[in-house]
Design a protein around this motif. Sequence first.
Motif, PDB file in Angstrom:
ATOM      1  N   TYR A  86       0.875  -1.250  -0.017  1.00  0.00           N
ATOM      2  CA  TYR A  86      -0.008  -0.025   0.026  1.00  0.00           C
ATOM      3  C   TYR A  86       0.790   1.172   0.038  1.00  0.00           C
ATOM      4  O   TYR A  86       1.978   1.186   0.641  1.00  0.00           O
ATOM      5  CB  TYR A  86      -0.755   0.168   1.096  1.00  0.00           C
ATOM      6  CG  TYR A  86      -1.789  -1.244   1.414  1.00  0.00           C
ATOM      7  CD1 TYR A  86      -2.977  -1.378   0.564  1.00  0.00           C
ATOM      8  CD2 TYR A  86      -1.298  -2.191   2.107  1.00  0.00           C
ATOM      9  CE1 TYR A  86      -3.771  -2.594   0.846  1.00  0.00           C
ATOM     10  CE2 TYR A  86      -2.167  -3.455   2.172  1.00  0.00           C
ATOM     11  CZ  TYR A  86      -3.455  -3.684   1.421  1.00  0.00           C
ATOM     12  OH  TYR A  86      -3.832  -4.594   1.654  1.00  0.00           O
ATOM     13  N   GLU A  88      -0.649   5.084  -0.461  1.00  0.00           N
ATOM     14  CA  GLU A  88      -1.477   5.872   0.483  1.00  0.00           C
ATOM     15  C   GLU A  88      -2.494   5.232   1.028  1.00  0.00           C
ATOM     16  O   GLU A  88      -3.230   4.481   0.237  1.00  0.00           O
ATOM     17  CB  GLU A  88      -2.047   7.337  -0.391  1.00  0.00           C
ATOM     18  CG  GLU A  88      -1.113   8.326  -0.843  1.00  0.00           C
ATOM     19  CD  GLU A  88      -1.660   9.567  -1.245  1.00  0.00           C
ATOM     20  OE1 GLU A  88      -2.663   9.289  -2.068  1.00  0.00           O
ATOM     21  OE2 GLU A  88      -1.103  10.345  -1.251  1.00  0.00           O
ATOM     22  N   PHE A  89      -2.919   5.562   2.230  1.00  0.00           N
ATOM     23  CA  PHE A  89      -3.993   4.636   2.904  1.00  0.00           C
ATOM     24  C   PHE A  89      -4.620   5.125   4.285  1.00  0.00           C
ATOM     25  O   PHE A  89      -3.692   6.236   4.902  1.00  0.00           O
ATOM     26  CB  PHE A  89      -3.570   3.073   3.133  1.00  0.00           C
ATOM     27  CG  PHE A  89      -2.336   3.091   4.051  1.00  0.00           C
ATOM     28  CD1 PHE A  89      -2.222   3.048   5.384  1.00  0.00           C
ATOM     29  CD2 PHE A  89      -1.075   3.233   3.238  1.00  0.00           C
ATOM     30  CE1 PHE A  89      -1.059   3.236   6.091  1.00  0.00           C
ATOM     31  CE2 PHE A  89       0.052   2.960   4.039  1.00  0.00           C
ATOM     32  CZ  PHE A  89      -0.023   2.914   5.628  1.00  0.00           C
ATOM     33  N   TYR A 107       4.496   0.105   8.848  1.00  0.00           N
ATOM     34  CA  TYR A 107       3.805   0.217   7.608  1.00  0.00           C
ATOM     35  C   TYR A 107       4.914   0.679   6.425  1.00  0.00           C
ATOM     36  O   TYR A 107       5.974   0.959   6.956  1.00  0.00           O
ATOM     37  CB  TYR A 107       2.566   1.185   7.428  1.00  0.00           C
ATOM     38  CG  TYR A 107       3.101   2.609   8.610  1.00  0.00           C
ATOM     39  CD1 TYR A 107       3.655   3.556   7.575  1.00  0.00           C
ATOM     40  CD2 TYR A 107       3.032   2.703   9.862  1.00  0.00           C
ATOM     41  CE1 TYR A 107       3.872   4.843   8.409  1.00  0.00           C
ATOM     42  CE2 TYR A 107       3.416   3.778  10.506  1.00  0.00           C
ATOM     43  CZ  TYR A 107       3.849   4.727   9.654  1.00  0.00           C
ATOM     44  OH  TYR A 107       4.323   5.967  10.295  1.00  0.00           O
ATOM     45  N   LYS A 171      -0.769  10.095   3.389  1.00  0.00           N
ATOM     46  CA  LYS A 171      -1.282  10.848   2.345  1.00  0.00           C
ATOM     47  C   LYS A 171      -0.139  11.719   1.813  1.00  0.00           C
ATOM     48  O   LYS A 171       0.411  12.620   2.365  1.00  0.00           O
ATOM     49  CB  LYS A 171      -2.665  11.778   2.765  1.00  0.00           C
ATOM     50  CG  LYS A 171      -3.162  12.551   1.766  1.00  0.00           C
ATOM     51  CD  LYS A 171      -4.414  13.209   2.271  1.00  0.00           C
ATOM     52  CE  LYS A 171      -5.114  13.518   1.039  1.00  0.00           C
ATOM     53  NZ  LYS A 171      -6.383  14.504   1.394  1.00  0.00           N
ATOM     54  N   LYS A 215       5.783   2.674  -1.591  1.00  0.00           N
ATOM     55  CA  LYS A 215       4.680   1.779  -0.950  1.00  0.00           C
ATOM     56  C   LYS A 215       5.200   0.602  -0.123  1.00  0.00           C
ATOM     57  O   LYS A 215       6.718   0.412  -0.159  1.00  0.00           O
ATOM     58  CB  LYS A 215       4.104   1.235  -2.047  1.00  0.00           C
ATOM     59  CG  LYS A 215       4.797   0.305  -3.036  1.00  0.00           C
ATOM     60  CD  LYS A 215       3.992  -0.140  -4.252  1.00  0.00           C
ATOM     61  CE  LYS A 215       4.716  -0.991  -5.138  1.00  0.00           C
ATOM     62  NZ  LYS A 215       3.964  -1.548  -6.231  1.00  0.00           N
ATOM     63  N   ILE A 234      -8.531  -1.337   6.068  1.00  0.00           N
ATOM     64  CA  ILE A 234      -7.800  -0.159   5.392  1.00  0.00           C
ATOM     65  C   ILE A 234      -8.429   0.362   4.296  1.00  0.00           C
ATOM     66  O   ILE A 234      -9.440  -0.319   3.734  1.00  0.00           O
ATOM     67  CB  ILE A 234      -6.443  -0.793   4.778  1.00  0.00           C
ATOM     68  CG1 ILE A 234      -5.362   0.219   4.240  1.00  0.00           C
ATOM     69  CG2 ILE A 234      -6.870  -1.802   3.516  1.00  0.00           C
ATOM     70  CD1 ILE A 234      -4.020  -0.172   4.258  1.00  0.00           C
ATOM     71  N   LYS A 235      -8.435   1.688   4.048  1.00  0.00           N
ATOM     72  CA  LYS A 235      -8.860   2.210   2.906  1.00  0.00           C
ATOM     73  C   LYS A 235      -7.979   2.947   2.104  1.00  0.00           C
ATOM     74  O   LYS A 235      -7.168   3.941   2.867  1.00  0.00           O
ATOM     75  CB  LYS A 235     -10.054   3.440   3.325  1.00  0.00           C
ATOM     76  CG  LYS A 235     -10.950   4.126   2.237  1.00  0.00           C
ATOM     77  CD  LYS A 235     -12.191   4.881   2.966  1.00  0.00           C
ATOM     78  CE  LYS A 235     -11.550   5.972   3.854  1.00  0.00           C
ATOM     79  NZ  LYS A 235     -12.522   7.224   4.017  1.00  0.00           N
ATOM     80  N   CYS A 236      -8.046   2.731   0.747  1.00  0.00           N
ATOM     81  CA  CYS A 236      -7.312   3.457  -0.057  1.00  0.00           C
ATOM     82  C   CYS A 236      -7.839   4.460  -0.981  1.00  0.00           C
ATOM     83  O   CYS A 236      -8.951   4.320  -1.199  1.00  0.00           O
ATOM     84  CB  CYS A 236      -6.383   2.511  -1.049  1.00  0.00           C
ATOM     85  SG  CYS A 236      -5.411   1.198   0.030  1.00  0.00           S
TER      86      CYS A 236
END
Length: 240
Positions: A86, A88-89, A107, A171, A215, A234-236
């Motif tokens: 990942y 951005e998340f 991360y 972000k 990433k 998680i939200k991307c």
Amino acid sequence: MKRIILFYTGFLLCIANISAQTLNTLSAKEEKQGWILLFNGKNLDGWLSAGKATPPEKGWTVEDGAIIVNKGGRQRGGDIITKEQYAEFDLCFEFKLTKAANSGVKYLFTNYEKGGWLGSEYQVLDDDFHPDAKAGRDGNRKTASLYDLLPAGKKTMKPTGEWNRGRIVVKGSKVTHYLNGKKVLSYDRSSKAYEDAWKLSKFKDTEPVFGCVEKGHILLQDHNDEVSFRNIKIKCPAKK
């Protein structure tokens, strides 16, 4: 009186069942917003042993809707990472510590040109009893800190043995750590303040600059102590 006791017993069981059903699930609103579960509450599907293509055979268990890294010794299983990477998340998770326990959520975990496999770490620690809380600089090894670089600010942490909520938002070059709904650390990976912290850290010799990769994987750390995780999602950003 017997009927009253039976009624309340049934009521409590019902509440417990509802609570269990909401663990490791997404609401319709969350699904619409693009959230994805990283842990299904049943097994380690989607997770691999760090450096391997399979989940760990020992050291990690799934009990009562939680991933548990067991206390070490010969049963130590090593760190586990997500199959996916990942950039951005928005990552949310819950964690529960045992006395004097140490773990972490890393991360942007990836293989550096110089330094090997590393990742930025949201520290997970029993600040009251683990000696690492007094190490480092200005508390930068306490819970919710960016491990060994930047300390978390004023925070409210629930007692050992209770569930705490962590959150990491990446972000662009900006990263924010939350604990129990409150922002406790915000930093810019492109800033001089971050560069200065990096040069004072144990990661000062990495190439590229530690934490400034594009990433990487999400990692749950096995630090030889029992720690539990659940409700990992998680939200991307939506792809344009």
